[in-house]
Design a protein around this motif. Structure first.
Motif, PDB file in Angstrom:
ATOM      1  N   SER A   1      54.818  80.578  13.331  1.00  0.00           N
ATOM      2  CA  SER A   1      56.110  80.994  12.785  1.00  0.00           C
ATOM      3  C   SER A   1      55.908  81.932  11.608  1.00  0.00           C
ATOM      4  O   SER A   1      56.643  82.897  11.423  1.00  0.00           O
ATOM      5  CB  SER A   1      56.917  79.771  12.361  1.00  0.00           C
ATOM      6  N   LEU A   2      54.881  81.661  10.823  1.00  0.00           N
ATOM      7  CA  LEU A   2      54.568  82.526   9.695  1.00  0.00           C
ATOM      8  C   LEU A   2      54.268  83.939  10.204  1.00  0.00           C
ATOM      9  O   LEU A   2      54.790  84.933   9.694  1.00  0.00           O
ATOM     10  CB  LEU A   2      53.359  81.957   8.954  1.00  0.00           C
TER      11      LEU A   2
ATOM     12  N   GLN B   1      57.273  85.735  11.566  1.00  0.00           N
ATOM     13  CA  GLN B   1      58.142  86.231  10.526  1.00  0.00           C
ATOM     14  C   GLN B   1      57.608  87.512   9.905  1.00  0.00           C
ATOM     15  O   GLN B   1      58.359  88.430   9.615  1.00  0.00           O
ATOM     16  CB  GLN B   1      58.265  85.167   9.452  1.00  0.00           C
ATOM     17  N   THR B   2      56.285  87.540   9.709  1.00  0.00           N
ATOM     18  CA  THR B   2      55.686  88.749   9.152  1.00  0.00           C
ATOM     19  C   THR B   2      55.920  89.915  10.094  1.00  0.00           C
ATOM     20  O   THR B   2      56.284  91.010   9.687  1.00  0.00           O
ATOM     21  CB  THR B   2      54.161  88.564   8.975  1.00  0.00           C
TER      22      THR B   2
ATOM     23  N   SER C   1      59.535  91.140   9.921  1.00  0.00           N
ATOM     24  CA  SER C   1      59.986  91.852   8.735  1.00  0.00           C
ATOM     25  C   SER C   1      59.132  93.074   8.436  1.00  0.00           C
ATOM     26  O   SER C   1      59.534  93.935   7.690  1.00  0.00           O
ATOM     27  CB  SER C   1      59.976  90.920   7.536  1.00  0.00           C
ATOM     28  N   ARG C   2      57.966  93.151   9.028  1.00  0.00           N
ATOM     29  CA  ARG C   2      57.112  94.299   8.743  1.00  0.00           C
ATOM     30  C   ARG C   2      56.981  95.191   9.955  1.00  0.00           C
ATOM     31  O   ARG C   2      55.911  95.704  10.259  1.00  0.00           O
ATOM     32  CB  ARG C   2      55.706  93.824   8.347  1.00  0.00           C
TER      33      ARG C   2
END
Lengths: 829, 243
Positions: free
Chosen positions: A3-4, A7-8, A11-12
């Motif tokens: 999940s980390l 998410q990166t 958003s990136r």
């Protein structure tokens, strides 16, 4: 962690676009290669003559020298005949309903205007074999008498004759009149077909006791059973789509070329994909140093950081890979169209598209991305967490020592290898040049930061004005970033230039030597070859010297270490009288001994093989039959004549056509020649001979162009990716510059100066890395250090690279300058 | 249990070697007592940063020992040091404290996540309330002001219930009003929660929020000031030379 990572990635997005595009393109390329490879095995064109035959038996065209591995084989250019006895043997196999022999020989109709109808291949057959297609009579009856023929309906229309009419046909002879006994309708129109009575067909085929193919009708696993029964008869048993390969020469060539090409090209594409993904990832990772440092400061282990990068990459590559695999279908169709255009595959060659290559490409794409992630993640996982506290965003670490050493060693080896063409003449020398350049390019890529850094320190301070001053400071401080942009551009330029000009230089050298070596006054050529009887007739004219010239191939095998290197190479057939019309640059022996069972060898090749006049040399003829011939002469002009000069009789005997390519004549009087050729439609008297097609080399060259084009496109994407990413990442820098009073245009000019420097360095390095091997190759071939070929290709490559570099830097710069600097500077990194 | 949460014993740190060697810390011995708020001050180049790096185990001293509770950081391997940073030390940096792609809550619980542990929801609520971030847990860092970002960083530093919180110029990038709020917050977690905080700063006002101030000059300890006021700190600093 998933999940980390997700998410990166979310958003990136911008940071991952590079890797995304790289994986997408890579997967698409690999998928396309997979489809081509599968088509090489399963694709083809619909069969025309064998639709009603379940199995077709033809001569085995695969030359497999003893002691070689699985890949040590070569496809013979000509279709060898098979013994007629096999018909009975096949008919006796259980399950066979009928075994029909087929004769195939060149037979061309002379049209109403006296010109031969040779716009497509035209072959004569025995009427018995018409059932294999089947050809059915539209009108008339089967040919029975020796002077009767059945034409296919298309041919009849073209020749404007119908049943009962007369038609002139040339079959390796002056035209002979036949009566049209019937007109038959078949399928397809790749070839024109003429049918003769069985007796006449055997006579015209001119191979007593042999047939071209045997069509078999029957059921069950017939192909398998025939394979078993005929295991030792040197035949190929084809069924299904393979039948068209047995039928059409171009299709069978295509299929083996496609399989080989797709294999090497695909492997290459994978390597480039890993390289590109790794470099874009490395860049993304470099830009996130502080993020990783922070992660480490709050307690992430190096393993966790590696894992994070790996998972992020996997997420991106799965999405990109799925899209890429599907896009691969389009790419394969595009490649097929390009190959068809340059004549490597027939225009009607159908691809076989199945999910297997798509899935394989997806897996390879993801695998490549993971490998790239692994390599890119080694650095950040060892980042010192102290960096999270620091401020500086200037690069720090220097290039690794091991990398530098390997780079310098490769450069040295490459430079040494560029001298090989001085000792190795011919295609091998040209191939060595390309190899040497490639090794140098890789070396330069490894030592890039150092080389670029050194060059930049010399050049940059000379940039004019404030913008130049700023640009110079930037590139000197961040030579690593500059090298990251210069390296792929340089690679693209050097690669393209070397590949193209080594081939044009080689071709020019062959042409030059061919022109110098043909000393004949006149050359007789034909639309479909020159019948063998012409050269005999010409020699009987008083005061004339003449020789047949047969362009053909031979297949040779050479043991190199543990493996066997098999290759087909250009060869020629000449008469013993050839000394009067060609200058072979004889070193030893004499051409007057060049009769059946003998051969003349290129001097360099003979020395390499350790053969001299009187020795016996073993190889394979163009139809894959083994040859064991006595050497009667050695010669220097191997560019024009290849390494093997056979007797014209041997050369003709091992081609399907059985004709001469040309007849070379030394004679002051052209009227006698004109008299002779006027009796043969399609023949003409000219003054020169075209250089021999370098067989495989020519195909290889065209294929290389397509392949290089595709890979360059890929490199271009990655270059612009790199440039866009590095430029976009400098928004804060631009904002800062503007806040301290630098004008918008000054920033643009500064970036333009950097871009010009980037492109300029790439052009200089790329040209240099190409120039050395090309100059040495030219010296080896012609003695002059100037490569041949049109200059516009070079200029075009440079212009393309320049445009790519300038646009990729200019656009993101302008976009970054759109927002107000005071807003940008506040934005998080 | 020792009374000192963190202690440095004869710590020496030399960068480089031979003639170019620079001694950043010279035989520094100091103990940070549990439940205190200590500021470290000194002019630039006095060794403040090196002091913090060595105290946190990010950098290894050339000689001497660093003890976190009873643990000698010098004796730990890289992996163990990482675990110590994650579980027993909280960090607050000057800026760029947060991962931009994670929400406030995710940033706060990051150390737990890296350790493979679940967040204790009650404790999370406590510290979030403490630092005043109620109702902002789903925000992205970019949507927060600088002061709010520092509050997130402080919450993250507290989440693993560390033995000591190390802060590196935590107010350096903030305006004075916001800075004051952050300092009050830091002081309150010491006074009300019994946390131990060690803060490096060059701002006398910031330093005066601490129970005591340690002064560094040329890599050596140059005195201590208990119950500091900005004026007293500034006066001491003036004696130490330019700052």
């Amino acid at each position: 962690m998933l999940s980390l990572a997700w998410q990166t990635v979310k958003s990136r997005t911008s940071g991952f676009i590079g890797a995304f595009v790289a994986v997408l393109c890579g997967t698409a390329l690999v998928a396309a290669c997979g489809i081509l490879m599968e088509s090489g095995l399963r694709g083809g064109v619909p069969t025309q003559r064998y639709a009603a035959a379940d199995v077709v038996v033809t001569g085995d065209r695969i030359v497999r020298p003893p002691g070689g591995d699985v890949l040590a084989f070569e496809h013979a250019a000509e279709q060898p005949a098979i013994p007629a006895d096999l018909v009975a043997k096949i008919a006796a196999v259980p399950g066979v309903k009928a075994a029909v022999p087929e004769q195939t020989f060149p037979a061309v109709v002379v049209g109403p205007d006296g010109q031969v109808l040779a716009d497509k291949p035209s072959f004569g057959h025995n009427w018995d074999s018409a059932v294999l297609a089947p050809f059915t009579l539209v009108e008339g009856r089967a040919p029975t008498a020796d002077n009767e023929v059945v034409l296919d309906s298309g041919l009849a229309a073209q020749a404007k004759v119908w049943v009962g009419g007369e038609v002139r046909i040339t079959t390796r002879s002056a035209p002979v009149s036949y009566r049209v006994a019937g007109v038959a309708e078949g399928r397809g129109d790749r070839q024109a077909s003429l049918f003769f009575s069985s007796a006449k067909a055997s006579e015209l085929a001119g191979r007593p006791g042999q047939v071209s193919a045997i069509g078999v009708q029957g059921g069950g696993d017939l192909a398998q059973r025939l394979d078993d029964v005929l295991a030792n008869d040197h035949v190929t048993v084809s069924s299904g789509a393979d039948r068209s390969a047995a039928e059409f020469d171009d299709v069978s060539q295509t299929k083996s070329i496609l399989a080989i090409l797709a294999g090497s090209f695909g492997g290459y594409a994978i390597l480039v994909a890993i390289f590109v993904v790794a470099s874009t990832l490395a860049l993304t990772v470099e830009q996130r140093r502080r993020e990783f440092a922070l992660l480490k400061a709050v307690g992430a282990t190096p393993r966790q950081i590696r894992k994070l990068i790996s998972v992020e990459t996997t997420v991106v590559s799965v999405v990109a890979g799925v899209l890429g695999s599907v896009a691969g279908i389009a790419v394969s169709l595009g490649l097929r169209a390009a190959f068809a255009r340059i004549g490597v595959v027939p225009a009607d060659f159908a691809l076989s598209i199945s999910p297997i290559p798509l899935v394989a490409a997806l897996l390879i794409g993801i695998g490549a991305a993971r490998l790239a992630a692994w390599s890119a993640a080694r650095r950040p996982s060892s980042i010192n967490p102290v960096e999270a506290l620091g401020e500086a965003a200037v690069q720090r670490k220097d290039v690794g020592r091991v990398r530098l050493v390997i780079g310098w060693v490769l450069l040295t080896i490459g430079l040494g290898a560029t001298t090989l063409p001085l000792f190795l003449r011919g295609p091998l020398g040209a191939a060595m040049s390309v190899m040497a350049a490639l090794v140098m390019i890789i070396g330069l890529a490894l030592t890039g930061p150092r080389v670029v850094g050194a060059m930049v320190r010399v050049v940059a301070p000379k940039l004019p004005g404030l913008s130049g001053y700023l640009a110079s400071a930037n590139v000197v401080k961040n030579s690593r970033r500059l090298a990251a942009a210069v390296t792929p551009l340089m690679l693209a330029i050097g690669f393209a230039v070397v590949n193209y000009y080594s081939q044009t230089t080689m071709t020019a050298a062959v042409q030059q030597e061919t022109a110098r070596s043909i000393t004949a006054d006149h050359v007789i050529t034909g639309v479909v070859g020159v019948p063998a009887e012409i050269s005999k007739a010409v020699r009987e004219i008083p005061g004339v010297t003449a020789s047949s010239l047969v362009r053909t191939q031979v297949i040779t095998a050479a043991k190199t270490g543990d493996s066997v290197d098999v290759q087909s190479r250009p060869a020629n057939g000449l008469d013993p009288t050839a000394a009067g019309v060609v200058d072979l640059g004889l070193v030893s022996g004499s051409l007057t001994d060049l009769t059946e069972g003998t051969v003349a060898l290129g001097d360099a090749h003979a020395k390499w093989e350790n053969k001299k006049v009187g020795d016996t040399v073993d190889f394979w003829f163009a139809d894959g039959r083994p040859a064991s011939l006595r050497v009667v002469a050695t010669y220097r002009h191997d560019l024009a004549f290849g390494d093997y000069v056979l007797s014209s009789a041997d050369a003709r005997a091992h081609t399907v056509a059985g004709t001469d390519t040309a007849v070379l004549v030394k004679s002051a009087d052209v009227t006698a020649l004109n008299d002779l050729t006027s009796r043969y439609p399609g023949l003409a008297v000219t003054s020169g001979v075209a250089a021999q097609e370098q067989g495989e080399q020519r195909t290889q060259f065209l294929l290389n162009l397509v392949a290089v084009g595709v890979i360059l496109g890929y490199v271009a994407i990655s270059v612009s990716n790199t440039l866009v990413m590095t430029t976009a990442a400098r928004r804060r820098e631009f904002a800062l510059l503007r806040l301290v009073g630098t004008g918008r245009r000054q920033v643009v000019r500064m970036m333009r100066a950097e871009a010009v420097l980037t492109v300029g360095l790439a052009a200089v390095l790329g040209s240099a890395v190409a120039a050395v091997p090309l100059a040495l190759l030219a010296i080896g071939l012609t003695g002059v250090p100037v490569p041949a070929g049109p200059i516009w290709v070079y200029l075009g490559v440079l212009a393309g690279a320049a445009l790519l570099g300038l646009v990729s830097i200019a656009v993101p710069t302008r976009l970054s300058l759109r927002t107000k600097p005071i807003e940008t500077i506040g934005i998080r990194e | 249990m020792r009374a000192d949460a963190l202690s440095l014993q004869a710590v020496r740190k030399v960068y480089g070697s031979g003639g170019g060697a620079v001694t950043a810390l010279d035989e520094v011995t100091v103990g940070i007592r549990r439940g205190t708020f200590t500021a470290v001050m000194g002019p630039s180049g006095s060794g403040k940063s090196t002091f913090l790096h060595c105290a946190s185990g990010m950098d290894r001293p050339t000689s001497g020992r660093v003890l976190l509770g009873d643990t000698d950081l010098g004796g730990l391997k890289e992996a163990a040091l990482t675990a110590v940073r994650r579980d027993r030390i909280g960090f607050v940096f000057q800026a760029y404290n947060l991962l931009p792609s994670l929400t406030v809550e995710q940033n706060i619980t990051l150390p737990l996540r890296l350790a493979g542990r679940r967040a204790d929801q009650e404790w999370l609520r406590t510290i979030v309330g403490r630092v005043g971030l109620d109702g902002r847990l789903d925000r992205q860092p970019a949507e927060l002001s600088g002061g709010q970002q520092q509050r997130v960083a402080i919450a993250r530093a507290l989440v693993a219930r560390p033995e000591v919180v190390l802060a590196d110029e935590p107010t350096g990038a903030l305006d004075s009003r916001t800075a004051h709020q952050v300092l009050v917050l830091l002081r309150s977690i010491v006074d009300e929660m019994g946390q131990t905080v060690l803060m490096v700063t060059h701002d006398p006002v910031a330093a005066s929020a601490a129970h005591s101030v340690l002064f560094l000059a040329d890599g050596r300890l140059a005195g201590e000031l208990v119950s500091p006021t900005p004026e007293k700190v500034a006066e001491r600093m003036t004696h130490l030379g330019e700052w």
